[in-house]
Write a protein that holds these residues in place. Structure first.
Motif, PDB file in Angstrom:
ATOM      1  N   LYS A 360       0.873  -1.340  -0.317  1.00 53.62           N
ATOM      2  CA  LYS A 360       0.181  -0.017  -0.241  1.00 53.62           C
ATOM      3  C   LYS A 360       0.560   1.389  -0.098  1.00 53.62           C
ATOM      4  N   PHE A 361       0.786   1.640  -0.795  1.00 54.35           N
ATOM      5  CA  PHE A 361       0.944   3.223  -1.011  1.00 54.35           C
ATOM      6  C   PHE A 361      -0.353   4.336  -0.606  1.00 54.35           C
ATOM      7  N   ASN A 362       0.141   4.929  -0.129  1.00 55.08           N
ATOM      8  CA  ASN A 362      -0.936   6.317  -0.024  1.00 55.08           C
ATOM      9  C   ASN A 362      -0.308   7.916   0.717  1.00 55.08           C
ATOM     10  N   LEU A 363       0.631   8.132  -0.421  1.00 56.62           N
ATOM     11  CA  LEU A 363       0.518   9.281  -0.022  1.00 56.62           C
ATOM     12  C   LEU A 363      -0.157   9.302  -2.029  1.00 56.62           C
ATOM     13  N   ASP A 364       0.083  10.770  -2.227  1.00 55.73           N
ATOM     14  CA  ASP A 364      -0.147  11.329  -3.661  1.00 55.73           C
ATOM     15  C   ASP A 364       0.587  12.607  -3.744  1.00 55.73           C
TER      16      ASP A 364
END
Length: 400
Positions: A360-364
């Protein structure tokens, strides 16, 4: 009376000259007639196929010939005569360099590799043009099957998502560049809705020639992919080619000598191919040309007198605002797709696919897809190290 006329020197000279002219005119008629008849007979009896070196089939055929006949086609060719009980081998000497015969599908097939000098060649690679000429008596089926076997033997070893790239050269032809493996269209990382729209449009075009013809609409399609560098515009173009099992032809407009060179380059592309015009903004600023090709010539080739039937053109640009609206108007450009930086969800999907585990990557942030891929490659054995590097890259972009 006639004798009296001939006594006049002037008339005599005219008559002799006229008779000589008539004799000179008709002297070649028997030869020309024989040559015409010979060619007509040969055309009916001998089937000939030509494979020039600007077609990918040339390299496919050359590899097949080498793999299959390298042991015996350099000097002589030996084959058993199946019609004779003693089965003595026939030895056929080459009549000239690069000419040899092979026995295929019950036919003797003559294969000749010709070389032609190219005037004004800019480098050694473009100094010569080559061509294979394949002939056989009543050998249409044999030669057709031979070429098909050559293609099958080559392409069966390629990955499913292989695409052949051909680049337009200053000698006026397309050079075989390479055959590369690309991402399938279904796995290209762009917005899911945009991807579905592209796939549907490509599918409709592929099966819609009759509809275009019935409605008197030019059978062609043009897509413009625009957005920041490294976001996957070229990858999307290649994925479409893979999806359609089509070759990709690349034209660098800045390298062309004039408008005629552009028109010729378009006309040489086979129907059903993909044309890739990358970074069009580097060649034109609005209607102002930065090269030797005029803007009107480009318009005529994409949607005018010189358009190519059955062609899909993919235009890529980093700066769509610098392109003249005439190039992108409805009817000339069918779809304009903005390829943006990947979202956090898209990055998560990519790294999960790359490492084979749910991540999971949760930084735009504004990280191009090319950077995401490079980070994953450099940390291919360390998935969480890749995740940390992605966060560091994102934070650096945000701080800027």
């Amino acid at each position: 009376m006639f004798d009296e006329i001939l006594k006049n020197p002037a008339i005599s000279v005219v008559l002799v000259a006229s008779m000589g002219a008539i004799a000179y005119t008709i002297k070649d008629i028997p030869v020309k007639a024989f040559d015409f008849i010979r060619k007509k007979i040969l055309a009916r009896v001998v089937f000939t196929a030509r494979v020039p070196d600007y077609e990918s089939l040339f390299f496919v055929l050359e590899k097949w010939l080498f793999d299959r006949f390298a042991a015996n086609h350099r000097d002589v060719h030996a084959a058993f005569d199946e019609t004779k009980a003693n089965r003595m081998p026939k030895i056929i000497f080459k009549s000239a360099p690069n000419i040899f015969t092979v026995r295929y599908a019950g036919k003797w097939v003559l294969i000749e590799k010709r070389r032609q000098n190219i005037e004004h060649a800019e480098n050694f690679r473009s100094l010569f043009a080559h061509e294979y000429i394949i002939s056989a008596i009543k050998g249409r089926d044999a030669i057709t099957n031979l070429l098909e076997e050559a293609k099958q033997s080559y392409y069966k070893h390629l990955p499913v998502n292989a695409v052949t790239i051909k680049t337009h050269h200053t000698n006026g032809y397309y050079d075989y560049n390479s055959t590369i493996t690309v991402k399938p269209l279904t796995k290209v990382i762009i917005d899911a809705g945009v991807k579905a729209k592209i796939i549907n449009d490509v599918d409709e075009f592929k099966g819609g020639r009759k509809w275009y013809t019935d409605n008197a609409i030019p059978y062609k399609r043009t897509y413009c992919f625009y957005g920041p560098p490294g976001t996957g515009k070229t990858s999307l173009s290649l994925a479409i080619a893979s999806y359609l099992d089509a070759d990709v032809y690349v034209i660098n407009i800045n390298s062309l000598a004039d408008d005629f060179a552009l028109q010729t380059a378009f006309q040489q592309i086979p129907s059903g191919s993909i044309l890739l015009l990358e970074d069009v903004d580097a060649a034109f600023n609005g209607r102002q040309s930065k090269c030797k090709v005029s803007f009107s010539a480009l318009l005529n080739c994409t949607d005018g007198a010189f358009y190519r039937d059955g062609l899909i053109t993919c235009i890529t640009t980093n700066h769509i605002d610098t392109l003249d609206p005439a190039l992108l108007r409805t009817g000339r450009c069918d779809m304009k797709i903005h390829i943006t930086y990947p979202s956090a969800e898209e990055v998560s999907y990519y790294i999960s696919q790359f490492f084979g585990e749910n991540m999971k990557f949760n930084l735009d942030s504004e990280i191009p897809m090319s950077d995401v891929q490079e980070i994953c490659i450099s940390h291919k054995n360390d998935p969480y190290g890749a995740l940390d590097a992605l966060y560091a890259k994102s934070l650096s972009k945000i701080s800027v």
